[in-house]
Design an enzyme around this catalytic site. Structure first.
Site, PDB file in Angstrom:
ATOM      1  N   ASP A   1      -3.069   4.508  -2.521  1.00 28.69           N
ATOM      2  CA  ASP A   1      -4.144   5.095  -1.737  1.00 28.69           C
ATOM      3  C   ASP A   1      -4.562   6.461  -2.295  1.00 28.69           C
ATOM      4  OD1 ASP A   1      -5.521   4.714   0.959  1.00 28.69           O
ATOM      5  OD2 ASP A   1      -4.679   6.711   1.222  1.00 28.69           O
TER       6      ASP A   1
ATOM      7  N   HIS B   1     -11.320  -3.277   2.821  1.00 25.29           N
ATOM      8  CA  HIS B   1     -11.271  -2.925   4.237  1.00 25.29           C
ATOM      9  C   HIS B   1     -12.067  -1.665   4.575  1.00 25.29           C
ATOM     10  CE1 HIS B   1      -8.525  -0.327   2.254  1.00 25.29           C
ATOM     11  NE2 HIS B   1      -8.294   0.362   3.364  1.00 25.29           N
TER      12      HIS B   1
ATOM     13  N   GLU C   1      -6.205   3.718  -6.391  1.00 26.06           N
ATOM     14  CA  GLU C   1      -7.523   3.893  -5.785  1.00 26.06           C
ATOM     15  C   GLU C   1      -8.091   5.203  -6.314  1.00 26.06           C
ATOM     16  OE1 GLU C   1      -9.760   4.021  -1.439  1.00 26.06           O
ATOM     17  OE2 GLU C   1      -7.842   5.035  -1.690  1.00 26.06           O
TER      18      GLU C   1
ATOM     19  N   ASP D   1       0.858  -1.174   0.000  1.00 27.51           N
ATOM     20  CA  ASP D   1       0.000   0.000   0.000  1.00 27.51           C
ATOM     21  C   ASP D   1       0.899   1.229   0.000  1.00 27.51           C
ATOM     22  OD1 ASP D   1      -2.488   1.441   0.371  1.00 27.51           O
ATOM     23  OD2 ASP D   1      -3.207  -0.354   1.399  1.00 27.51           O
TER      24      ASP D   1
HETATM   25  C1  NOJ Z   1      -8.325   5.015   1.530  1.00 33.85           C
HETATM   26  C2  NOJ Z   1      -8.018   3.862   2.421  1.00 33.85           C
HETATM   27  O1  NOJ Z   1      -8.448   2.680   1.811  1.00 33.85           O
HETATM   28  C3  NOJ Z   1      -8.673   4.147   3.743  1.00 33.85           C
HETATM   29  O2  NOJ Z   1      -8.661   3.043   4.599  1.00 33.85           O
HETATM   30  C4  NOJ Z   1      -7.998   5.347   4.342  1.00 33.85           C
HETATM   31  O3  NOJ Z   1      -8.664   5.728   5.527  1.00 33.85           O
HETATM   32  C5  NOJ Z   1      -8.004   6.537   3.396  1.00 33.85           C
HETATM   33  N1  NOJ Z   1      -7.675   6.174   2.047  1.00 33.85           N
HETATM   34  C6  NOJ Z   1      -7.017   7.581   3.843  1.00 33.85           C
HETATM   35  O4  NOJ Z   1      -5.702   7.110   3.693  1.00 33.85           O
END
Ligand code: NOJ
Length: 542
Positions: free
Chosen positions: A197, A313, A239, A96
């Site tokens: 992310d 998650h 993402e 990640d």
């Molecule tokens: C996306 C992540 O998947 C999530 O778990 C996180 O809280 C936010 N980005 C901020 O990093």
């Protein structure tokens, strides 16, 4: 053809996967001890949630040192062993990459806060107050203003997530190069790539209220590619919450040298009220789901690559969300698996999905760990929402749903830990656990295993053209895949009501049933009879 196009990725949320030292928190040695299980499932890669040093305000998505492993998870030597042990099993490790923001406890931010002239000041985004308040009304994803005031220097800094997650200033070339160096540090250790992310936020222009898809986003991604992945056979998945098929092509067109694929959420937001938040619930219309998933299948073509997923998650468990996690738990879980895994794209299995783990039920906010849910609770309570309504939203959508420990067996803590788990193990671990799933040849696990295999063995699953069938039907999801004269049809009854006498007007007969969730041995595509959640994939005669 790239390896990640025929891959299946398994997503591990490290805190909840497997504890090895009895502290109640999953760790890297725990993951290593379960690699044989993952090998048995047949997956190609692991997306490993953040294991870096972090004060855990957002469970590791607030990183204070990108080059150190959090002691809760183990040591750098453990991490190197994990990469090595995974590679030995032909499993790539995807880390990640959280570089939209750091923790406020990162050395860069600690320095930046010292004074306005600090060399690290410009690593973050600072603005003067406007009329004694924040510079504008940008909101944090975790409730409240996205601007936090720093008393010492009299300025606000931007945080699109929690106050402890200050946003990095990507306009600053130094920041970008620090990130690229850090990425190369990990790539040189032999990882298989990165999951990025909220990468769609790095080109933000906060003064104009622009957060996602800012004007320089793709310029930065190209630069990142040039400085890091170029010449390396790795996978990168961004993402990208707001992506459309059009923007997905910008990220993932093979000629553009940015990312391998996007991870977009259009289908996942179909059960929320339009233009409101994820907490404002709406019943899912299957027709909308069919339309959105099919749109992505049909419009991306060869010009980009998409991920296929039902949960992660941050989102509820699919079997509880859109299936039936009691009466038809097994049938609906298998149905969702078949439907998704026979589409085009790279499928992701979120830990526990392969055994049909369910959502968690809470009755009080005291039981909640997740910062997003807790902040929303406080905000909505102050705004006058009823406690019941808020808790209902958290039960349906809260992030803890997917974060309960993996249920390995029926022992007291489900084989997750010998201590007290950081989030309680679910009471249904006696019925739903990996040990039972492996012993029972009819379990959800074996459907997933068969689907992973099917993708490896059948180019049509990876490359075949997709066509939706009967788009107007309210509960039957049907589609065709076509490749070099071969044709497959998938039909899924996405409801608890039997379906009768539906015709797909198929001119071709069925040659083989490839997979089904009720052990079907024949099917008439021109006179379909499907039980609740019954789902069947067939190959047609040539
Ligand atoms: C996306 C992540 O998947 C999530 O778990 C996180 O809280 C936010 N980005 C901020 O990093």
């Amino acid at each position: 053809m790239k390896w990640w196009q025929s891959a299946v990725v398994y997503h591990i949320y490290p805190r909840s996967f497997q504890d090895s030292n009895g502290d109640g928190i999953g760790d890297i040695p725990g993951i290593i001890s379960r690699l044989d299980y993952l090998e048995q499932l047949g997956i190609t890669a692991i997306w490993l949630g953040p294991v870096y040093q972090s004060p855990n305000d957002d469970n590791g998505y607030d990183i204070s040192d990108y080059r150190a492993i959090h002691p809760d998870f183990g040591t750098m030597a453990d991490m190197e062993k994990l990469i090595d042990e995974a590679n030995k099993r032909n499993i790539k490790l995807i880390m990640d990459l959280v570089v939209n923001h750091t923790s406020d406890e990162h050395e860069w931010f600690k320095d930046a806060k010292q004074n306005k002239d600090n060399p690290y000041r410009d690593y973050y985004i600072w603005r003067d107050p406007v009329n004694g308040g924040p510079p504008n009304d940008l909101r944090s994803t975790f409730s409240g203003s996205a601007w936090a005031f720093d008393e010492q220097t009299g300025q606000y800094y931007l945080h699109l997530f929690s106050k402890k997650q200050p946003d990095l200033n990507w306009e600053n070339e130094k920041v970008r190069h620090e990130v690229y160096d850090m990425m190369n540090f990990w790539l040189d250790k032999g990882i298989g790539g990165f999951r990025m992310d909220v990468i769609d936020l790095i080109g933000k222009v906060p003064d104009e209220g622009i957060t996602a898809n800012g004007p320089k986003l793709h310029e930065y991604l190209k630069e990142m590619h040039e400085q890091t992945f170029k010449g390396r056979d790795v996978m990168t998945v961004g993402e990208t919450w707001g992506a459309t098929p059009e923007t997905a092509k910008l990220y993932s067109h093979p000629d553009r040298n940015e990312l391998s694929m996007v991870f977009q959420f259009e289908h996942i937001t179909l059960d929320e009220q339009p233009n409101q938040s994820k907490w404002d619930l709406k019943t899912l219309e299957i027709k909308d789901l069919k339309e959105v998933l099919s749109k992505w299948q049909e419009e991306l073509k060869g010009d980009g690559w998409n991920s296929l997923f039902w949960n992660n998650h941050d989102t509820p468990r699919i079997v509880s969300r859109w299936g039936n996690d009691l009466k038809y738990r097994v049938e609906s879980a298998k149905s969702f698996a078949i439907l998704l895994h026979l589409m085009k794209g790279t499928p992701y299995i979120y830990q526990g999905e392969e055994i049909g783990m369910t959502n968690r039920h809470i009755t009080s906010i005291d039981e909640v760990d997740d910062i997003e849910s807790r902040n929303m609770y406080a905000e909505r309570l102050a705004e006058g929402y009823s406690k019941e309504d808020i808790l209902h939203s958290i039960n349906v959508k809260g992030r803890d749903n997917a974060r309960t420990p993996v249920q390995w067996d029926d022992s007291e803590q489900a084989g997750f830990t010998s201590g007290t788990p950081w989030l309680p193990v679910q009471p249904n671990k006696n019925d739903i656990n990996v040990k039972e799933a492996l012993e029972n040849k009819e379990s959800i696990f074996y459907t997933y295993k068969a689907l992973v295999r099917m993708r490896k063995d059948n180019p049509i699953v990876v490359w075949g053209e997709y066509k939706q069938l009967l788009p107007d039907h309210p509960t039957l999801f049907a589609y065709k895949r076509l490749y070099k004269g071969e044709e497959w049809v998938v039909v899924a009854n996405m409801s608890e009501k039997e379906l009768n006498g539906i015709s797909l007007d198929s001119a071709k007969e069925v040659e083989n049933i490839m997979i089904s969730n009720y052990n079907r041995d024949d099917i008439d595509l021109n006179n379909l009879f499907l039980k609740p959640y019954e789902t069947v994939a067939v190959k047609l005669k040539g």
